[in-house]
Write an enzyme that holds these catalytic residues in place. Structure first.
Site, PDB file in Angstrom:
ATOM      1  N   CYS A 142       0.837  -1.208   0.000  1.00  0.00           N
ATOM      2  CA  CYS A 142       0.000   0.000   0.000  1.00  0.00           C
ATOM      3  C   CYS A 142       0.869   1.254   0.000  1.00  0.00           C
ATOM      4  CB  CYS A 142      -0.929  -0.020   1.218  1.00  0.00           C
ATOM      5  SG  CYS A 142      -1.955   1.448   1.343  1.00  0.00           S
TER       6      CYS A 142
ATOM      7  N   CYS B 182      -0.439   4.108   2.200  1.00  0.00           N
ATOM      8  CA  CYS B 182      -0.220   3.920   3.643  1.00  0.00           C
ATOM      9  C   CYS B 182       1.255   4.125   4.005  1.00  0.00           C
ATOM     10  CB  CYS B 182      -0.614   2.512   4.087  1.00  0.00           C
ATOM     11  SG  CYS B 182      -2.076   1.851   3.287  1.00  0.00           S
ATOM     12  N   ASP B 183       2.160   3.608   3.190  1.00  0.00           N
ATOM     13  CA  ASP B 183       3.565   3.508   3.616  1.00  0.00           C
ATOM     14  C   ASP B 183       4.540   4.370   2.830  1.00  0.00           C
ATOM     15  OD1 ASP B 183       2.711   1.597   5.443  1.00  0.00           O
ATOM     16  OD2 ASP B 183       2.977  -0.049   4.014  1.00  0.00           O
TER      17      ASP B 183
END
Ligand code: FAD
Ligand code: NAP
Length: 331
Positions: free
Chosen positions: A156, A159-160
């Site tokens: 992701c 997200c990261d």
């Protein structure tokens, strides 16, 4: 009872005492999964004056929460995935469809066509069930992938990605996800190296054109990852092999983003006999499975194009289909 005060005149939303005095909650329609498909189905069914429960084991929005920018959903030239999720949630609950946490573990159908849905903490009953559980990223299955999960290996970018500012990352895959999320990462990181097993991308042409023009993206063709290595704490490099020449290489990187396709989230429905050999749910064009009153929509369905628009279209059809099915039970 608080719940019953919300119930419309033709609703079957009620608590039922079962043997052993287990309290079962009953709704006209239960939707499993609150992604774009599930939310649309809930909107259509609740607007038809049915009592509707949407169950999800996470936050509403599904995969839209992992999407940086959506620019192919009509009505918005460009919108962040989580923002689109919020807009959809607000409209899907405007006619009193309920949303609750529930990790669905089992579904059964009795001889009268009543569907029982068991979550990790509750039991529900309905006559019309809409499955909208979507799909999830596939693992690559190479050494180091599991060991360095969350320590350099990610599925992701939204997200990261921020953890890899000004660092080098590898993106594995050649589909829409790899190329779109690779482009997103290129705004943050030093370089995105797309490692793809063929010499052609599968992604939509507009995404390919942008990626080829992006100076921060490079492509390593005909190449597979054979391992992910680190210093025990975080990823430091990947091992690759060129499929045509057999040449092996060790590339220094800080992050590995894996986008090699999807697997359907259909484990709780395996015993219903509605999936194909890969696990996707088979429906007709009305989103009906072979079990009367069980519908499936969105990514979880066997179909060609898995998109927000197609999940939403499926949801509208199934929401209306559930209403029509319940009408036949009154005859
Ligand atoms: P999902 O969005 O997958 O939602 C399923 C929901 O079901 C989830 O919330 C999940 O928690 C829940 N669930 C699953 N199993 C259970 C269970 N057992 N019990 C309870 N709840 C459960 N499409 C576009 O149109 N435009 C884009 O720009 C775009 N970008 C994308 C970027 C990425 C990285 C990815 C992975 C996909 C992208 N897509 C895009 C595809 C799009 O997100 C999906 O097609 C769409 O979200 C599918 O919707 P859905 O409702 O079928 O399922
Ligand atoms: P996908 O379309 O299935 O693509 C997976 C990619 O990974 C392919 O390029 C495939 O290679 C490669 N791959 C598969 N297994 C591999 C392995 N073991 N090792 C190395 N490479 C491997 O999956 P996706 O890109 O996640 O897309 C999923 C769905 O979401 C699609 O329907 C897509 O359209 C949709 N989506 C849409 C958007 C958008 O509209 N903007 C964005 C993201 C996703 P091959 O090409 O050789 O098969």
């Amino acid at each position: 009872m608080e719940y019953l005060s919300k119930v419309s005149y033709n609703s079957t939303h009620e608590y039922v005492m079962k043997e052993g005095s287990i309290l079962t909650k009953k709704y006209d329609v239960i939707v499993i999964g609150a992604g774009p498909g599930g939310m649309t189905a809930a909107l259509y069914a609740s607007r038809a004056n049915l009592s509707v429960l949407m169950l999800d084991r996470g936050i509403y929005g599904g995969q839209m929460n992992n999407t940086a920018e959506v620019e192919n959903y009509p009505g918005f030239k460009s919108i962040l995935g989580p923002d689109l999720a919020k807009e959809m949630f607000e409209s899907s609950t405007q006619f009193d469809a309920e949303y609750a946490y529930g990790n669905v573990e089992d579904v059964s159908v009795d001889d009268n066509g009543v569907k029982t849905i068991k979550t990790d903490s509750d039991t529900f009953e309905t006559n019309a069930l809409i499955i909208a559980t979507g799909s999830q990223y596939k693992k690559l299955g190479v050494p180091g992938e599991q060991e360095y999960g969350g320590r350099g290996v990610s599925y992701c970018a939204v997200c990261d990605g921020a953890f890899f500012k000004n660092r080098d990352v590898v993106v594995v895959g050649g589909g829409d996800s790899a190329i779109e999320e690779g482009s997103y990462l290129s705004q943050l990181v030093k370089e995105v190296n797309v490692v793809h097993r063929r010499d052609k991308l599968r992604a939509q042409k507009i995404l390919q054109d942008r990626a080829f023009e992006n100076p921060k993206m490079k492509f390593t063709w005909d190449t597979v990852l054979t391992g992910i290595e680190g210093d025990g704490k975080k990823v430091t490099s990947v091992k690759t092999m060129n499929k045509k020449t057999g040449d092996e290489e060790n590339i220094s990187v800080d992050g590995v983003f894996i986008y090699v396709g999807l697997v359907p989230m259909t484990e709780p429905f395996q015993n219903l006999g509605i999936t194909d050999e890969q696990g996707w749910i088979v429906t007709n064009e009305n989103m009906a499975t072979k079990i009367p009153g069980v519908f499936a929509i969105g990514d979880v369905r066997k179909k060609e194009l898995r998109q927000i628009t197609t999940a939403v279209g499926d949801g509208g059809i199934a929401g209306q289909g559930a209403y029509s099915y319940l009408e036949t039970l009154k005859d």
